[in-house]
Design an enzyme around this catalytic site. Structure first.
Site, PDB file in Angstrom:
ATOM      1  N   TYR A  77      84.420   5.905  75.462  1.00 60.16           N
ATOM      2  CA  TYR A  77      84.163   5.697  76.892  1.00 60.16           C
ATOM      3  C   TYR A  77      85.209   4.829  77.586  1.00 60.16           C
ATOM      4  CZ  TYR A  77      79.549   7.898  76.951  1.00 60.16           C
ATOM      5  OH  TYR A  77      78.523   8.809  76.909  1.00 60.16           O
ATOM      6  N   LYS A  83      79.136   7.107  61.520  1.00 63.32           N
ATOM      7  CA  LYS A  83      79.733   8.231  60.793  1.00 63.32           C
ATOM      8  C   LYS A  83      80.841   7.647  59.927  1.00 63.32           C
ATOM      9  CE  LYS A  83      80.073  12.694  60.036  1.00 63.32           C
ATOM     10  NZ  LYS A  83      79.024  13.526  59.423  1.00 63.32           N
ATOM     11  N   ASP A 125      74.506  12.445  61.925  1.00 59.69           N
ATOM     12  CA  ASP A 125      73.965  13.808  61.797  1.00 59.69           C
ATOM     13  C   ASP A 125      72.608  13.782  61.104  1.00 59.69           C
ATOM     14  OD1 ASP A 125      75.374  12.942  59.562  1.00 59.69           O
ATOM     15  OD2 ASP A 125      76.331  14.865  59.137  1.00 59.69           O
ATOM     16  N   ASP A 153      74.581   7.791  73.204  1.00 58.90           N
ATOM     17  CA  ASP A 153      74.373   8.718  74.325  1.00 58.90           C
ATOM     18  C   ASP A 153      73.690   9.988  73.831  1.00 58.90           C
ATOM     19  OD1 ASP A 153      74.685   9.904  76.922  1.00 58.90           O
ATOM     20  OD2 ASP A 153      76.353  11.056  76.090  1.00 58.90           O
ATOM     21  N   ASP A 212      69.244  11.442  74.117  1.00 57.16           N
ATOM     22  CA  ASP A 212      68.702  12.648  74.764  1.00 57.16           C
ATOM     23  C   ASP A 212      67.734  13.348  73.809  1.00 57.16           C
ATOM     24  OD1 ASP A 212      70.290  12.221  77.040  1.00 57.16           O
ATOM     25  OD2 ASP A 212      70.718  14.364  77.265  1.00 57.16           O
TER      26      ASP A 212
HETATM   27  C1  IPM Z   1      73.801   8.453  80.278  1.00 55.45           C
HETATM   28  C2  IPM Z   1      74.715   9.468  80.914  1.00 55.45           C
HETATM   29  C3  IPM Z   1      76.080   8.817  81.133  1.00 55.45           C
HETATM   30  C4  IPM Z   1      76.635   8.391  79.797  1.00 55.45           C
HETATM   31  C5  IPM Z   1      77.093   9.697  81.870  1.00 55.45           C
HETATM   32  C6  IPM Z   1      76.515  10.309  83.149  1.00 55.45           C
HETATM   33  C7  IPM Z   1      78.361   8.949  82.173  1.00 55.45           C
HETATM   34  O1  IPM Z   1      74.802  10.605  80.134  1.00 55.45           O
HETATM   35  O2  IPM Z   1      73.523   7.420  80.922  1.00 55.45           O
HETATM   36  O3  IPM Z   1      73.347   8.686  79.154  1.00 55.45           O
HETATM   37  O4  IPM Z   1      77.276   9.167  79.107  1.00 55.45           O
HETATM   38  O5  IPM Z   1      76.409   7.232  79.446  1.00 55.45           O
HETATM   39 MN    MN Z   2      73.520  10.593  78.380  1.00 55.45          MN
END
Ligand code: IPM
Ligand code: MN
Length: 348
Positions: free
Chosen positions: A136, A187, A220, A244, A248
């Site tokens: 990042y 990893k 993984d 990140d 999700d």
């Molecule tokens: C999150 C989002 C951000 C990230 C993006 C939009 C820059 O996906 O907050 O998880 O990757 O951190």
């Molecule tokens: Mn994200």
């Protein structure tokens, strides 16, 4: 107590969910005698289209006078992907040195999970995502751009200081939880420099926390365990990029983006609280998006401000709302956005 809160509603459905978050903060403030002084900032896509800038150049300085930042969502269909995210989200995370991204993965009662035979007692952990380093940082570039011999690099940077402060935060967090287990997710079998540093720092800092059980998972395999045996996790600490991605996945196991909240934390500075979901432009103004993730982020903000009881009140109200049966699911259209906010506020 009075707190100064910077409110950045953002783009798309951001403003709608923020209104509901503020409604619930108002209700709990009344109950607990907490005052909030809000200042709203119109930063995001519309401002960019109108003025050419997402936020003013002194944005980070402006934010320093606040006790916390409450953010809706950013991302605008008419703005090239990445511009707002980089300037606003990463700009504030990096500029305010919010070096932890805290993401609880907690399944509330009466919420559907796609994980077969798993319930709230199985899915209750928290991911400590390092928030200022890794791929990042934007180190890299192109040579021969567009030509067949093009080379692109995107460098993952880890500093001992950056790794150590994230790992230490995670150990401290694990100490505050009954199961006292911390899992490093990396990893290191492939990333033999950067994640070797993570491994060494994890063990070095861990020596100061003999009460904490240290675990390890490759990223993984971690994805596999998050689906197969989520009950194994208590606190996870991981890199920015992996954090990140796995959060999700984690969000889906706790009922989806409609509920998942996060805090970008600088323990000694200004922190920022937001739902994990994006700005869902196609639903803008339709009053159909579930505001629970934003309300939940408000609870995290209260907790961070030291208002533990108020934070718990809000979380309990979310749980009560879910148990009321009035929110059939967490996706769009289940219940009007404002009615959901009213419901939670009434239960605080
Ligand atoms: C999150 C989002 C951000 C990230 C993006 C939009 C820059 O996906 O907050 O998880 O990757 O951190
Ligand atoms: Mn994200």
């Amino acid at each position: 107590m009075a707190y100064k809160i910077a409110v950045i509603p953002g783009d798309g459905i951001g403003p709608e969910v923020i209104v509901e978050g503020l409604k619930v903060l108002g209700a709990v403030g009344k109950k607990r005698n907490i005052q909030f002084e809000y200042e709203h900032f119109d930063w995001g896509g519309d401002r960019y289209l109108a003025t050419g800038e997402v936020m003013p150049s002194n944005a980070v300085e402006l934010m320093r006078q606040f006790d916390a930042i409450y953010l809706g969502a950013v991302g605008h269909p008419d703005v090239k992907a990445g511009i707002i995210e980089h300037q606003l989200l990463l700009g504030l995370r990096f500029g305010l040195d919010q070096y932890i991204n805290l993401r609880p993965v907690k399944l509330y009662p009466n919420v559907d999970t796609p994980l077969k035979d798993k319930g709230p007692e199985d899915i209750d952990y928290i991911v400590v995502r390092e928030n200022t380093e890794d791929m990042y940082v934007g180190t890299g570039g192109f040579t021969h751009k567009g030509e067949p011999i093009e080379v692109a690099t995107q460098v993952a940077i880890y500093t001992r200081q950056g790794v150590e402060r994230a790992v230490r935060y995670a150990y401290d967090l694990a100490m505050s939880r009954p199961r006292k287990t911390l899992t490093l997710v990396d990893k290191s079998n492939v990333l033999t420099y950067g994640h070797d540093l993570w491994q060494r720092v994890f063990k070095e800092v861990g020596a100061e926390y003999p009460e904490i059980k240290q675990e390890h998972a490759y990223v993984d395999a971690c994805c596999m365990w998050m689906v197969k045996n989520p009950e194994w996790f208590d606190v996870i600490v991981t890199t920015n990029m992996f954090g990140d991605i796995i959060t999700d996945l984690g969000a889906m196991t706790q009922g989806g983006m409609g509920i998942a909240a996060s805090g970008n934390i600088n323990p000694k500075g200004v922190s920022m609280f937001e739902p994990i979901h994006g700005s869902a432009p196609k639903y803008t103004g339709k009053n159909v998006i579930n505001p629970l993730a934003t309300i939940n982020a408000g609870s995290m903000m209260l907790d961070f401000l030291g208002e533990k009881e108020a934070a718990q009140d809000v979380e309990n109200a979310i749980i009560a709302a879910l148990q009321s049966g009035k929110i059939p699911h967490l996706g769009a259209g289940a219940i009007p956005t404002d009615a959901c906010g009213d419901l939670v506020a009434s239960l605080v």
